[in-house]
Design a protein around this motif. Structure first.
Motif, PDB file in Angstrom:
ATOM      1  N   ASN A 163      -0.026   6.567  -6.503  1.00  0.00           N
ATOM      2  CA  ASN A 163      -1.465   6.823  -6.570  1.00  0.00           C
ATOM      3  C   ASN A 163      -2.194   5.874  -7.527  1.00  0.00           C
ATOM      4  O   ASN A 163      -3.035   6.296  -8.327  1.00  0.00           O
ATOM      5  CB  ASN A 163      -1.755   8.271  -6.963  1.00  0.00           C
ATOM      6  N   GLU A 216      -9.471   5.420   4.756  1.00  0.00           N
ATOM      7  CA  GLU A 216      -8.287   6.271   4.816  1.00  0.00           C
ATOM      8  C   GLU A 216      -7.777   6.660   3.427  1.00  0.00           C
ATOM      9  O   GLU A 216      -7.172   7.723   3.265  1.00  0.00           O
ATOM     10  CB  GLU A 216      -7.167   5.568   5.582  1.00  0.00           C
ATOM     11  N   THR A 217      -8.005   5.777   2.452  1.00  0.00           N
ATOM     12  CA  THR A 217      -7.454   6.009   1.116  1.00  0.00           C
ATOM     13  C   THR A 217      -8.528   6.442   0.106  1.00  0.00           C
ATOM     14  O   THR A 217      -8.297   6.396  -1.099  1.00  0.00           O
ATOM     15  CB  THR A 217      -6.752   4.735   0.597  1.00  0.00           C
ATOM     16  N   ARG A 270      -9.673   1.332   3.585  1.00  0.00           N
ATOM     17  CA  ARG A 270     -10.389   1.851   2.418  1.00  0.00           C
ATOM     18  C   ARG A 270     -10.839   3.295   2.662  1.00  0.00           C
ATOM     19  O   ARG A 270     -10.708   4.157   1.784  1.00  0.00           O
ATOM     20  CB  ARG A 270     -11.594   0.964   2.097  1.00  0.00           C
ATOM     21  N   LEU A 300       0.829  -1.206   0.000  1.00  0.00           N
ATOM     22  CA  LEU A 300       0.000   0.000   0.000  1.00  0.00           C
ATOM     23  C   LEU A 300       0.866   1.259   0.000  1.00  0.00           C
ATOM     24  O   LEU A 300       0.543   2.247  -0.667  1.00  0.00           O
ATOM     25  CB  LEU A 300      -0.931   0.001   1.212  1.00  0.00           C
ATOM     26  N   THR A 301       1.956   1.218   0.738  1.00  0.00           N
ATOM     27  CA  THR A 301       2.872   2.366   0.765  1.00  0.00           C
ATOM     28  C   THR A 301       3.370   2.687  -0.643  1.00  0.00           C
ATOM     29  O   THR A 301       3.412   3.857  -1.059  1.00  0.00           O
ATOM     30  CB  THR A 301       4.060   2.076   1.701  1.00  0.00           C
ATOM     31  N   THR A 347      -7.791   8.724  -2.897  1.00  0.00           N
ATOM     32  CA  THR A 347      -6.738   8.299  -3.818  1.00  0.00           C
ATOM     33  C   THR A 347      -7.365   7.444  -4.924  1.00  0.00           C
ATOM     34  O   THR A 347      -8.570   7.193  -4.934  1.00  0.00           O
ATOM     35  CB  THR A 347      -5.671   7.463  -3.089  1.00  0.00           C
ATOM     36  N   ILE A 394       0.409   4.125  -2.745  1.00  0.00           N
ATOM     37  CA  ILE A 394       0.115   5.521  -2.421  1.00  0.00           C
ATOM     38  C   ILE A 394       1.147   6.448  -3.071  1.00  0.00           C
ATOM     39  O   ILE A 394       0.802   7.528  -3.570  1.00  0.00           O
ATOM     40  CB  ILE A 394       0.059   5.720  -0.896  1.00  0.00           C
TER      41      ILE A 394
END
Length: 265
Positions: free
Chosen positions: A132, A171-172, A169, A125-126, A175, A129
Motif C-alpha cells: 500500500n 482503480e487504485t 489511477r 504495481l502488484t 490506496t 498494492i
C-alpha cells in the motif's frame, strides 16, 4: 521528506527527460535503478548521478523486447531491491507516412512504448498494492491528445499510455498509490534523431523546443504532488485546450502541416 533507502527505477535514463528525472530523484536522496540498452551510456550516467551521494544500480536491458521487461523485474527482485517509484520513460517514434514506414520497426516501438510499459507497471504495481505505497510516472505526451500524421504509430501509443494511466489511477484511488502521466510537447532530446525526423518542420523550429530539464521538473513536481497528469509548457497547454474545442479531422490537418517535411513547403 526523508527518502533515504528509497529506490526509483527509471527506464531510458541515460539521456533527455529520463536523465533529468534521475538527477532530480538523486538530488532528493532517492537511490536509483537506471536502465537502458547501452552499457557505456549507463556507466556515464551513473558517474554523474553518484555525485549526489546516492546508490545507483545500472541494469542494461533492451525494452524493445518485451521479455526483457520481465527480466528487468526479475533482476531487481533478485537484488532484493524494493522499488518505491517507477518511471516508465523509455519510448521511441518513427517518422513518415504510414504506408511507407517499416512495419517491423513500428511493432518494436509498440512493444517498447506499450508492452514493456504495461509489463513493468503490472509487476511493480502488484508489489506496491501489497504494501500500500508507491508512485508511478508514465511518459505520455501531448501526442496522446492529438492525431499525428507522419507519426501515426507514436501518437497512437501515447494515447494508450494516457488512457491506461488514468484507468489504473482510478482503480487504485482508495490506496496510497498514485499514478501520474507526464505530457511534454516537442523537447530538445535525441528522440527526433532516432525517429529519423530531423527533416520535419516542427523539429527545424529550434525555438519551439522545450528544455528536457524543465519538462522533467514539471513531471517530478506533479508526481510528488500526486497529480493525475501534467501538460508541460504553456504553449502545449494552449494547444491541447484548442484541440479539445476543434474537430479531430481539423486537428489532424493542423498536425499534418506542422509535422510534414520542410522540403514539402
Amino acid at each position: 521528506m526523508d527518502n533515504k533507502g528509497k529506490y526509483a527505477l527509471i527506464t531510458g535514463a541515460t539521456s533527455g527527460i529520463g536523465f533529468e528525472l534521475a538527477k532530480l530523484f538523486a538530488r532528493d536522496g532517492y537511490n536509483l535503478v537506471i536502465t537502458a540498452r547501452d552499457e557505456t551510456e549507463l556507466s556515464n550516467a551513473r558517474t554523474t548521478l553518484i555525485e549526489s551521494g546516492v546508490e545507483v544500480v545500472t541494469i542494461a536491458k533492451d525494452l524493445f523486447d518485451r521479455e526483457q521487461a520481465f527480466a528487468l523485474y526479475a533482476d531487481i527482485k533478485q537484488l532484493g531491491i524494493e522499488i518505491d517509484v517507477l518511471v516508465n520513460n523509455a519510448g521511441q517514434g518513427v517518422y513518415g507516412q504510414f504506408d511507407k514506414t517499416d512495419i517491423d520497426r513500428e511493432l518494436m516501438i509498440i512493444d517498447l512504448n506499450i508492452a514493456s510499459l504495461v509489463i513493468l507497471t503490472k509487476c511493480f504495481l502488484t508489489d506496491m498494492i501489497a504494501r500500500n505505497s508507491g508512485k508511478i510516472l508514465n511518459l505520455a505526451s501531448v501526442a496522446s491528445k492529438l492525431p499525428g500524421p507522419w507519426q501515426a504509430v507514436y501518437h497512437g501509443t501515447k494515447a494508450f499510455v494516457l488512457s491506461f494511466t488514468e484507468a489504473i489511477r482510478e482503480e487504485t484511488k482508495d490506496t496510497e498509490i498514485t499514478l501520474t502521466a507526464l505530457m511534454p510537447g516537442v523537447t530538445d532530446t535525441d528522440f527526433f534523431n532516432k525517429a529519423d525526423m530531423l527533416d520535419s518542420k516542427v523539429v527545424q523550429d529550434e525555438d519551439a523546443m522545450a528544455d528536457p530539464a524543465d519538462v522533467a521538473k514539471d513531471g517530478y513536481d506533479a508526481l510528488m504532488a500526486g497529480k493525475d497528469k501534467v501538460i508541460s509548457g504553456l504553449k502545449n497547454k494552449l494547444q491541447i485546450a484548442m484541440a479539445n474545442l476543434t474537430p479531430d479531422r481539423l486537428v489532424a490537418h493542423q498536425l499534418n502541416e506542422q509535422q510534414k517535411p520542410a522540403s514539402q513547403e
